[in-house]
Write an enzyme that holds these catalytic residues in place. Structure first.
Site, PDB file in Angstrom:
ATOM      1  N   TYR A 151      -5.562 -12.372  -9.464  1.00  0.00           N
ATOM      2  CA  TYR A 151      -4.800 -11.887 -10.358  1.00  0.00           C
ATOM      3  C   TYR A 151      -4.924 -12.566 -11.743  1.00  0.00           C
ATOM      4  CZ  TYR A 151      -0.190 -10.240 -12.672  1.00  0.00           C
ATOM      5  OH  TYR A 151       0.694  -9.648 -13.296  1.00  0.00           O
ATOM      6  N   VAL A 184       9.423 -11.198 -14.063  1.00  0.00           N
ATOM      7  CA  VAL A 184      10.512 -10.061 -14.132  1.00  0.00           C
ATOM      8  C   VAL A 184      10.652  -9.566 -12.699  1.00  0.00           C
ATOM      9  CG1 VAL A 184      10.961  -7.999 -15.597  1.00  0.00           C
ATOM     10  CG2 VAL A 184       9.004  -9.413 -16.295  1.00  0.00           C
ATOM     11  N   GLU A 187       9.496  -4.574  -8.639  1.00  0.00           N
ATOM     12  CA  GLU A 187       8.718  -4.471  -7.169  1.00  0.00           C
ATOM     13  C   GLU A 187       7.700  -4.984  -7.233  1.00  0.00           C
ATOM     14  OE1 GLU A 187       8.428  -0.034  -6.091  1.00  0.00           O
ATOM     15  OE2 GLU A 187      10.739   0.266  -6.626  1.00  0.00           O
TER      16      GLU A 187
HETATM   17  P1  NDP Z   1       6.192  -2.641 -10.040  1.00  0.00           P
HETATM   18  O1  NDP Z   1       5.519  -2.786  -9.035  1.00  0.00           O
HETATM   19  O2  NDP Z   1       7.630  -2.485 -10.202  1.00  0.00           O
HETATM   20  O3  NDP Z   1       5.413  -1.379 -11.215  1.00  0.00           O
HETATM   21  C1  NDP Z   1       4.003  -1.244 -11.069  1.00  0.00           C
HETATM   22  C2  NDP Z   1       3.849   0.351 -11.509  1.00  0.00           C
HETATM   23  O4  NDP Z   1       2.103   0.334 -11.597  1.00  0.00           O
HETATM   24  C3  NDP Z   1       4.335   1.277 -10.664  1.00  0.00           C
HETATM   25  O5  NDP Z   1       4.706   2.306 -11.299  1.00  0.00           O
HETATM   26  C4  NDP Z   1       2.965   1.820  -9.781  1.00  0.00           C
HETATM   27  O6  NDP Z   1       3.120   3.151  -9.877  1.00  0.00           O
HETATM   28  C5  NDP Z   1       1.935   1.505 -10.800  1.00  0.00           C
HETATM   29  N1  NDP Z   1       0.536   1.618 -10.393  1.00  0.00           N
HETATM   30  C6  NDP Z   1       0.187   0.586  -9.568  1.00  0.00           C
HETATM   31  N2  NDP Z   1      -1.144   0.592  -9.025  1.00  0.00           N
HETATM   32  C7  NDP Z   1      -1.136   2.015  -9.759  1.00  0.00           C
HETATM   33  C8  NDP Z   1      -2.332   3.089  -9.318  1.00  0.00           C
HETATM   34  N3  NDP Z   1      -3.436   2.537  -8.852  1.00  0.00           N
HETATM   35  N4  NDP Z   1      -2.429   4.056 -10.149  1.00  0.00           N
HETATM   36  C9  NDP Z   1      -1.256   4.611 -11.006  1.00  0.00           C
HETATM   37  N5  NDP Z   1      -0.231   3.654 -11.003  1.00  0.00           N
HETATM   38  C10 NDP Z   1      -0.388   2.494 -10.561  1.00  0.00           C
HETATM   39  O7  NDP Z   1       5.776  -3.790 -10.973  1.00  0.00           O
HETATM   40  P2  NDP Z   1       6.135  -4.219 -12.776  1.00  0.00           P
HETATM   41  O8  NDP Z   1       6.957  -3.332 -13.316  1.00  0.00           O
HETATM   42  O9  NDP Z   1       6.513  -5.651 -12.449  1.00  0.00           O
HETATM   43  O10 NDP Z   1       4.528  -4.192 -13.310  1.00  0.00           O
HETATM   44  C11 NDP Z   1       4.058  -3.652 -14.397  1.00  0.00           C
HETATM   45  C12 NDP Z   1       3.118  -4.370 -15.189  1.00  0.00           C
HETATM   46  O11 NDP Z   1       3.704  -5.535 -15.388  1.00  0.00           O
HETATM   47  C13 NDP Z   1       1.974  -4.906 -14.116  1.00  0.00           C
HETATM   48  O12 NDP Z   1       0.591  -4.571 -15.023  1.00  0.00           O
HETATM   49  C14 NDP Z   1       2.252  -6.378 -13.963  1.00  0.00           C
HETATM   50  O13 NDP Z   1       0.982  -7.186 -13.801  1.00  0.00           O
HETATM   51  C15 NDP Z   1       2.874  -6.728 -15.146  1.00  0.00           C
HETATM   52  N6  NDP Z   1       3.835  -7.905 -15.172  1.00  0.00           N
HETATM   53  C16 NDP Z   1       4.779  -8.084 -14.351  1.00  0.00           C
HETATM   54  C17 NDP Z   1       5.656  -9.175 -14.286  1.00  0.00           C
HETATM   55  C18 NDP Z   1       6.497  -9.393 -13.081  1.00  0.00           C
HETATM   56  O14 NDP Z   1       7.029 -10.608 -13.029  1.00  0.00           O
HETATM   57  N7  NDP Z   1       7.130  -8.305 -12.581  1.00  0.00           N
HETATM   58  C19 NDP Z   1       5.125 -10.476 -15.171  1.00  0.00           C
HETATM   59  C20 NDP Z   1       4.038 -10.054 -16.128  1.00  0.00           C
HETATM   60  C21 NDP Z   1       3.272  -8.865 -15.872  1.00  0.00           C
HETATM   61  P3  NDP Z   1       2.795   3.987  -8.290  1.00  0.00           P
HETATM   62  O15 NDP Z   1       2.903   2.827  -7.096  1.00  0.00           O
HETATM   63  O16 NDP Z   1       3.744   5.052  -8.058  1.00  0.00           O
HETATM   64  O17 NDP Z   1       1.336   4.384  -8.352  1.00  0.00           O
HETATM   65  C1  8X3 Z   2       3.575 -11.683 -13.072  1.00  0.00           C
HETATM   66  C2  8X3 Z   2       4.024 -13.063 -13.454  1.00  0.00           C
HETATM   67  O1  8X3 Z   2       4.004 -15.494 -12.979  1.00  0.00           O
HETATM   68  O2  8X3 Z   2       3.884 -14.093 -10.851  1.00  0.00           O
HETATM   69  O3  8X3 Z   2       2.272 -11.442 -13.878  1.00  0.00           O
HETATM   70  O4  8X3 Z   2       1.917 -14.371 -12.539  1.00  0.00           O
HETATM   71  S1  8X3 Z   2       3.382 -14.267 -12.532  1.00  0.00           S
END
Ligand code: NDP
Ligand code: 8X3
Length: 249
Positions: A151, A184, A187
């Site tokens: 990751y 954050v 899901e």
């Molecule tokens: P969620 O799991 O809540 O949302 C992820 C989103 O990505 C969903 O809408 C999902 O839609 C979409 N997604 C995943 N795989 C695919 C695919 N193959 N095709 C199209 N859409 C896809 O997680 P977050 O909102 O937390 O994550 C959003 C971004 O933020 C990510 O890039 C994550 O790495 C990043 N992030 C998150 C952090 C956290 O702590 N939550 C911290 C730092 C970064 P669906 O399943 O409907 O396709």
């Molecule tokens: C998501 C935050 O700290 O789980 O990108 O990698 S962490």
């Protein structure tokens, strides 16, 4: 103004869609879960009176991405802002125990999917001679932590791609920015732990993590700086988290 958001069915992407809609932007919302896209479109159009196009596709499938972008109707052709948000962590294990399908999913989504979408949409932005791409990276793209190996590698790739895009798209008048959040509550951890909600809850136990709203508001702020200002890179953390591994519980 039109904002194209990948991964708008949940978490940061969904909240970012709502944030831009509140400010009158029209949206292209995307993701694989069709019912969620339809519901979000209905909610946003009713509450904020903006136009929303829902495009259901898997960003890991290059043909689906290309078809989705080609299928944009006249009204949604001119993308002003692309938010490369769709992504996931799958599993958390030492490298020697890594699950190959987890690795493939992260590499295919976080790196290759982001590239497929960026190629299609940056081409359109170049024709328009303007646009803004905002990449959602992570603190995992700045630091590496135990068992986060693949990751972290994918998010380091997003960091490098953000810098590369900034250079390559500079002559075309296209802004490029990255936002790198710490924890954050979305899901994200449920997905990371293959649907184990109890394990996911523990990640946020006894702490106040960031909310998707915090990220959405910051993305909106980044997108609305004056024409001569570009936020290249931004790290945003919950107050209780100093870096990837130092969390006050
Ligand atoms: P969620 O799991 O809540 O949302 C992820 C989103 O990505 C969903 O809408 C999902 O839609 C979409 N997604 C995943 N795989 C695919 C695919 N193959 N095709 C199209 N859409 C896809 O997680 P977050 O909102 O937390 O994550 C959003 C971004 O933020 C990510 O890039 C994550 O790495 C990043 N992030 C998150 C952090 C956290 O702590 N939550 C911290 C730092 C970064 P669906 O399943 O409907 O396709
Ligand atoms: C998501 C935050 O700290 O789980 O990108 O990698 S962490």
């Amino acid at each position: 103004m039109i904002v194209f958001i990948t991964g708008a069915t949940s978490g940061i992407g969904k909240q970012t869609a709502i944030e831009f809609a509140k400010h009158g932007y029209n949206l292209v919302i995307t993701g694989r879960r069709k019912e969620r896209l339809i519901e979000l479109k209905k909610d946003i159009e009713t509450k904020y009176k903006v136009d929303v196009l829902d495009l259901c596709f898997d960003i890991t499938n290059q043909k689906e991405v290309e078809y989705a972008v080609l299928s944009l109707s006249d009204k949604f052709q001119h993308i002003d802002i692309l938010i490369n948000n769709a992504g996931l962590a799958a599993g958390m294990a030492p490298i020697q125990d890594g699950n190959l399908s987890h690795w493939e999913a992260m590499i295919n989504t976080n790196i290759k999917g982001l590239l497929y979408v960026t190629k299609c949409i940056s081409t359109k932005m170049i024709e328009q001679k303007k646009g803004h791409i905002i990449n959602v990276g992570s603190i995992a793209g700045k630091e590496v932590y135990a068992n986060g190996n693949v990751y972290c590698a994918t998010k380091h790739a997003v960091d490098a791609l953000n810098k590369g895009m900034r250079i390559d798209l500079l002559p075309h008048g296209i802004k490029v920015s990255a936002i790198n959040p710490g924890m954050v509550e979305t899901e994200f951890s449920i997905v990371r732990f293959d649907g184990d909600e109890d394990r996911a809850k523990k990640v946020y136990e006894n702490i106040v993590p960031l909310k998707p709203e915090d990220i959405a508001e910051t993305i909106y702020w980044m997108a609305t700086r004056p024409a001569h200002v570009n936020i290249n890179d931004l790290i945003i953390m919950p107050t209780i988290q100093a870096n990837a591994t130092t969390v006050l519980r």
